[in-house]
Design an enzyme around this catalytic site. Sequence first.
Site, short mmCIF file in Angstrom:
data_model
loop_
_atom_site.label_atom_id
_atom_site.label_comp_id
_atom_site.label_asym_id
_atom_site.label_seq_id
_atom_site.Cartn_x
_atom_site.Cartn_y
_atom_site.Cartn_z
N SER A 144 7.91 58.59 -23.62
CA SER A 144 7.15 59.35 -22.64
C SER A 144 7.66 59.01 -21.25
O SER A 144 7.76 57.83 -20.90
CB SER A 144 5.66 59.01 -22.75
OG SER A 144 4.94 59.53 -21.66
N SER A 155 2.88 47.01 -21.35
CA SER A 155 2.43 48.33 -20.93
C SER A 155 3.22 48.83 -19.73
O SER A 155 3.51 48.07 -18.79
CB SER A 155 0.93 48.28 -20.57
OG SER A 155 0.51 49.43 -19.89
N LYS A 156 3.57 50.11 -19.75
CA LYS A 156 4.22 50.72 -18.58
C LYS A 156 3.28 50.67 -17.37
O LYS A 156 3.70 50.46 -16.24
CB LYS A 156 4.56 52.18 -18.87
CG LYS A 156 5.74 52.40 -19.80
CD LYS A 156 6.00 53.89 -19.96
CE LYS A 156 7.13 54.16 -20.93
NZ LYS A 156 7.34 55.60 -21.13
N ARG A 157 2.01 50.87 -17.65
CA ARG A 157 1.03 50.92 -16.57
C ARG A 157 1.00 49.60 -15.80
O ARG A 157 0.80 49.56 -14.59
CB ARG A 157 -0.36 51.24 -17.14
CG ARG A 157 -1.45 51.42 -16.11
CD ARG A 157 -2.72 51.92 -16.78
NE ARG A 157 -2.50 53.22 -17.39
CZ ARG A 157 -3.41 53.86 -18.12
NH1 ARG A 157 -4.59 53.31 -18.34
NH2 ARG A 157 -3.16 55.03 -18.64
N GLY A 182 3.58 47.53 -15.68
CA GLY A 182 4.92 47.18 -15.24
C GLY A 182 5.50 45.97 -15.93
O GLY A 182 6.30 45.23 -15.36
#
Length: 323
Positions: free
Chosen positions: A19, A249-251, A253
């Site tokens: 994504s 998590s990407k959120r 970082g």
Amino acid sequence: MENLETKKRAVSVGRFAPSPSGRMHLGNVFSALLAWLSVRSVGGKMVLRIEDLDPDRSKSAFADAIRQDLQWLGLDWDWESPCQSERTPVYRSAFEQLAEKGLVYPCYCTRAQLHAASAPHASDGKTVYSGACRNLSEAERAAMTRKPAWRLKCGEGEISFRDGLRGIYRENLQEECGDFIIRRSDGVYAYQLAVVVDDGDMGITQVVRGSDLLSSTPRQLYLYRLLGLNAPRFYHVPLLVAPDGRRLSKRDGDLDLQALREHYSAEELIGLLACAAGLLDEPVPCTPQELARKFDWSRVTREETVNIREIIGKMAHKPVVTV
């Protein structure tokens, strides 16, 4: 240029479907590496698909960064499929096929109503849809003022499959999930429908992804069956977690490629991830091509999570990037 039928006839076709909602983190690369090794080790094909269903979070700059990071790591692909945002007519056709069979219905429940009316799943705290809108009359539906989401009616009985790493997994959709959304109230087709249509259309024969998606697989298998599509073989790999057990998590970082590329070479990162997977005893630098020559799923760890900080700590000559 290979046509679609030629691609479908490949012995093994895998995919990596990120994504573009942020820079890839080490957990994303872990799944990408194992997916790549699984198909390359048997001479199969690899597909890259950008899953940009969420228009609010998806950015073309992140998609470009994903492509560049994969190339830097040496994880190539044979073709890139159209982005999901370009495939709305295909999803609409599948939705209409289900609607013609009387399998979908509008749901007007708000988020608050869903939480208030749903029964918690005993094992993991998830909620099960109560079916509140399943049997509304035409008059009741006409009286609603909010745009509905659309749910798929779950059939009776248990859905089971053998995961390549986790073994047999079973789920009764009615009891453990309930009727689930396949089109959101804003008109965007839900991931569960889109991913099944995509993998079926693209002739994907194996799906490698994180173990957090294991419980969604029975819903997808149900859709494969209803749409008359061939289901792939699934491998749900361990999640990379921080020392406190929190998954990357990407959120947040966590260990994203932008930071990692400042401290590690591509070969060092590949070796680190191969060690985390159980393919190497120590995180020594190597290339994906070197790993593919000896890759076998029997060597991949069956653990549900891997503490990535512990693996990084074995690289004594390198700084330990904070998780």
